[in-house]
Write an enzyme that holds these catalytic residues in place. Structure first.
Site, mmCIF file in Angstrom:
data_model
loop_
_atom_site.group_PDB
_atom_site.id
_atom_site.type_symbol
_atom_site.label_atom_id
_atom_site.label_comp_id
_atom_site.label_asym_id
_atom_site.label_seq_id
_atom_site.Cartn_x
_atom_site.Cartn_y
_atom_site.Cartn_z
ATOM 1 N N SER A 1 3.577 58.350 13.291
ATOM 2 C CA SER A 1 4.173 59.522 13.937
ATOM 3 C C SER A 1 4.967 60.373 12.963
ATOM 4 C CB SER A 1 5.066 59.073 15.098
ATOM 5 O OG SER A 1 4.341 58.307 16.018
ATOM 6 N N HIS B 1 10.634 60.741 13.423
ATOM 7 C CA HIS B 1 10.031 62.020 13.824
ATOM 8 C C HIS B 1 10.774 63.191 13.185
ATOM 9 C CE1 HIS B 1 7.966 60.407 17.722
ATOM 10 N NE2 HIS B 1 7.653 59.711 16.641
#
Length: 416
Positions: free
Chosen positions: A312, A370
């Site tokens: 991610s 992230h």
């Protein structure tokens, strides 16, 4: 008289030992038992060993005031505080790995361009005789079995599909270097026990292919310990540097991998057209390591030392780089394709959600990773490309000189 003498001692003993009644000031009778002796014996004090604490009952018998013992704390004892792990080695690894990634990519680009130029120079132009060529292929096709014909048609369809993909999608999917099917009259190779004439070379170095292989490894019970050690990133673990790279290719859930790889597939064409194949791979690997470094820092600061895995962080860097470069582009949602929004607004929404998750302590995703990946993608597309990739010329010249000196036996300048 004799009878009286016998009764007097018996009466006196009864009076001395039996109960007597005395009157209290209020006029009521009190009955009590006298002691057999006139003197009261001293109560024995309990002997206590050194270092032992006398019990409350023993102190009461000895005539001393009992000492109240402290009650044990209610509930389980608090867990010991975990020491904060040192992040010096992961920081050095992040800097070194990022520099090596871009350096190797610059040399790789130089070698690719040089190989293409040499190939274009050495290829002679051959005259094409259409009639002889068609006769040769027709004769060769008739000699094949039905299974061989079906297999060749399937491979030809796969080659057509691969040729229709963009360079970014090829890089993300499998980076098939050469999918060439050459048919020669005298070259035969066995494929599953069937005689064929099809050398088929594949280079499985693509990102999606590697993620799929790692996902399959998670399903092997004998590899669970190694997968937890090397394919999950945790600042409290003993092995902390190598998992920063390998965890970017690791997914335990199929849904998690499909979601990340779908986003990568969607934005791969744009990012490769902006950066090129070699620079994109260096950017992707560096984004995975840097996002894990940011995650390490937040976990160490909050002492939430739990492992994490997934691509991610690197995927967020790709998405953020494209959205920052082309903020006016229209994006659609997966579940709601009728809803569209600009790339700039989508990036702002994702940054807001990850910031809120990091502040409020949400544990569904690694929001620190992230944010680290997204911020690195924005920084690289705005400043990093100029500071890193455009200053690769001294390294490429140095590599060219080393290759040139190694090309001749005397060590003089020359070309390979």
């Amino acid at each position: 008289m004799a009878a009286l003498r016998r009764c007097v001692p018996r009466w006196s003993r009864t009076q001395l030992l039996g109960p007597t009644k005395t009157a209290d000031p209020n006029g009521r009778l009190n009955t009590f038992y006298q002691q057999r002796c006139a003197f009261r014996r001293e109560a024995k004090r309990p002997e206590t060993k050194k270092g032992s604490v006398p019990q409350e009952g023993e102190l009461a018998k000895a005539g001393e005031a009992p000492v109240k013992a402290q009650a044990p704390p209610v509930g389980p004892p608090p867990p010991p505080k975990a020491p904060r792990p040192s992040l010096f080695k992961p920081l050095l690894f992040t800097i070194g790995f990022t520099g090596c990634s871009f350096g190797v990519s610059a040399i790789w680009q130089y070698e690719s361009l040089k190989s293409r130029v040499n190939t274009a120079r050495k290829e002679p132009e051959k005259p094409i005789d259409g009639s002889q060529d068609m006769a040769h292929w027709h004769k060769w096709w008739n000699q094949l079995s039905d299974f061989q014909k079906q297999l060749i048609l399937l491979m030809s369809t796969a080659d057509d599909f691969w040729s229709s993909l963009t360079e970014g999608q090829r890089t993300a999917t499998g980076n098939i270097a050469s999918t060439s099917i050459s048919f020669e009259r005298q070259s035969n190779c066995a494929l599953w026990g069937v005689v064929t004439a099809c050398p088929f070379s594949l280079n499985f170095s693509g990102i999606i292919a590697m993620n799929a292989v790692v996902l399959c490894c998670w399903r092997i019970p004998s590899m669970q310990r190694s997968m937890l050690k090397y394919f999950t990133s945790n600042p409290a673990a003993r092995t902390r540097c190598l998992p920063m790279v390998l965890s970017s290719f690791s997914h335990y859930s199929i849904i998690h991998m499909v979601a990340n790889m779908y986003v990568l597939w969607t934005f791969s064409s744009s990012i490769v057209s902006l950066l090129g194949r070699e620079q994109f791979l260096a950017f992707y690997l560096s984004a995975g390591v840097i996002s894990n470094m940011v995650s390490y820092t937040c976990k160490t600061a909050t002492l939430r030392l739990h492992p994490s895995l997934g691509a991610s962080g690197a995927v967020m860097a790709v998405l953020a780089a494209v959205c920052a470069k082309v903020p006016e582009a229209k994006l659609g949602l997966i579940l709601l394709p009728m809803v569209t929004l600009t790339a700039g607004n989508a990036l702002k929404f994702l940054l807001t959600m990850d910031t809120a998750g990091l502040v409020m302590g949400w544990r569904l995703f690694d929001h620190a990773a992230h944010l680290g990946g997204a911020l690195f993608g924005i920084w690289y597309i705005v400043y990093g490309h100029k500071l890193i990739w455009r200053k690769r010329e001294p390294l490429v010249k140095l590599w060219h000189n080393v290759r040139s000196q190694g090309g001749k036996p005397g060590g003089g300048p020359g070309s390979l």
